[in-house]
Design a protein around this motif. Sequence first.
Motif, PDB file in Angstrom:
ATOM      1  N   UNK A  18      52.914  29.847  66.998  1.00  0.00           N
ATOM      2  CA  UNK A  18      54.199  30.093  67.822  1.00  0.00           C
ATOM      3  C   UNK A  18      54.858  31.388  67.550  1.00  0.00           C
ATOM      4  N   UNK A  19      55.065  31.612  66.116  1.00  0.00           N
ATOM      5  CA  UNK A  19      55.679  32.467  65.383  1.00  0.00           C
ATOM      6  C   UNK A  19      54.960  34.067  65.684  1.00  0.00           C
ATOM      7  N   UNK A  20      53.786  33.974  65.759  1.00  0.00           N
ATOM      8  CA  UNK A  20      52.834  35.409  66.133  1.00  0.00           C
ATOM      9  C   UNK A  20      53.102  35.597  67.301  1.00  0.00           C
ATOM     10  N   UNK A  21      53.039  34.563  68.434  1.00  0.00           N
ATOM     11  CA  UNK A  21      53.305  34.985  69.820  1.00  0.00           C
ATOM     12  C   UNK A  21      54.787  35.411  70.081  1.00  0.00           C
ATOM     13  N   UNK A  22      55.833  35.055  69.341  1.00  0.00           N
ATOM     14  CA  UNK A  22      57.148  35.374  69.678  1.00  0.00           C
ATOM     15  C   UNK A  22      57.254  36.914  69.085  1.00  0.00           C
ATOM     16  N   UNK A  23      56.666  36.897  68.118  1.00  0.00           N
ATOM     17  CA  UNK A  23      56.968  38.403  67.482  1.00  0.00           C
ATOM     18  C   UNK A  23      56.087  39.413  68.128  1.00  0.00           C
ATOM     19  N   UNK A  24      54.719  39.167  68.512  1.00  0.00           N
ATOM     20  CA  UNK A  24      54.009  40.080  69.100  1.00  0.00           C
ATOM     21  C   UNK A  24      54.571  40.498  70.324  1.00  0.00           C
ATOM     22  N   UNK A  25      55.387  39.403  71.218  1.00  0.00           N
ATOM     23  CA  UNK A  25      55.614  39.606  72.622  1.00  0.00           C
ATOM     24  C   UNK A  25      56.906  40.480  72.518  1.00  0.00           C
ATOM     25  N   UNK A  26      57.621  40.335  71.243  1.00  0.00           N
ATOM     26  CA  UNK A  26      58.877  41.077  71.203  1.00  0.00           C
ATOM     27  C   UNK A  26      58.499  42.498  70.741  1.00  0.00           C
ATOM     28  N   UNK A  27      57.236  42.568  70.085  1.00  0.00           N
ATOM     29  CA  UNK A  27      56.818  44.156  69.346  1.00  0.00           C
ATOM     30  C   UNK A  27      55.692  44.542  69.675  1.00  0.00           C
ATOM     31  N   UNK A  28      55.378  44.248  71.054  1.00  0.00           N
ATOM     32  CA  UNK A  28      53.983  44.658  71.746  1.00  0.00           C
ATOM     33  C   UNK A  28      53.613  45.974  71.245  1.00  0.00           C
ATOM     34  N   UNK A  32      52.814  45.133  63.160  1.00  0.00           N
ATOM     35  CA  UNK A  32      53.766  44.005  62.740  1.00  0.00           C
ATOM     36  C   UNK A  32      52.835  43.526  61.421  1.00  0.00           C
ATOM     37  N   UNK A  33      53.565  43.081  60.282  1.00  0.00           N
ATOM     38  CA  UNK A  33      53.011  42.394  59.429  1.00  0.00           C
ATOM     39  C   UNK A  33      54.064  41.284  58.952  1.00  0.00           C
ATOM     40  N   UNK A  34      53.260  39.927  59.183  1.00  0.00           N
ATOM     41  CA  UNK A  34      54.088  38.971  58.409  1.00  0.00           C
ATOM     42  C   UNK A  34      53.122  37.821  58.084  1.00  0.00           C
ATOM     43  N   UNK A  35      53.806  36.908  57.175  1.00  0.00           N
ATOM     44  CA  UNK A  35      53.062  35.661  56.730  1.00  0.00           C
ATOM     45  C   UNK A  35      53.655  34.525  57.392  1.00  0.00           C
ATOM     46  N   UNK A  36      53.138  33.761  58.594  1.00  0.00           N
ATOM     47  CA  UNK A  36      53.471  32.500  58.938  1.00  0.00           C
ATOM     48  C   UNK A  36      53.610  31.493  58.001  1.00  0.00           C
TER      49      UNK A  36
END
Length: 70
Positions: A18-28, A32-36
């Motif tokens: 869910x987190x990756x989908x949200x972040x990738x949609x907003x920053x297509x 992006x580098x993040x740790x779910x």
Amino acid sequence: GSLTADDVAAAQTAFGVDLLQEVCRDAADQDVLLSPASAAQALSLLYPAGAGPTADALQDLLHLPAWSPE
């Protein structure tokens, strides 16, 4: 009820997706580098202190299974 390692893994995976989908949609168009796992761990620290709607929202967000310490 009892909580198993599989329950925790499933919840973390669902939250991470869910987190990756949200972040990738907003920053297509951005890198992006993040740790779910780290985000889930930080947010899960708030859950025991929450009550009512706050606890319900965190439980839904983190995909936490129903659990009781008893």
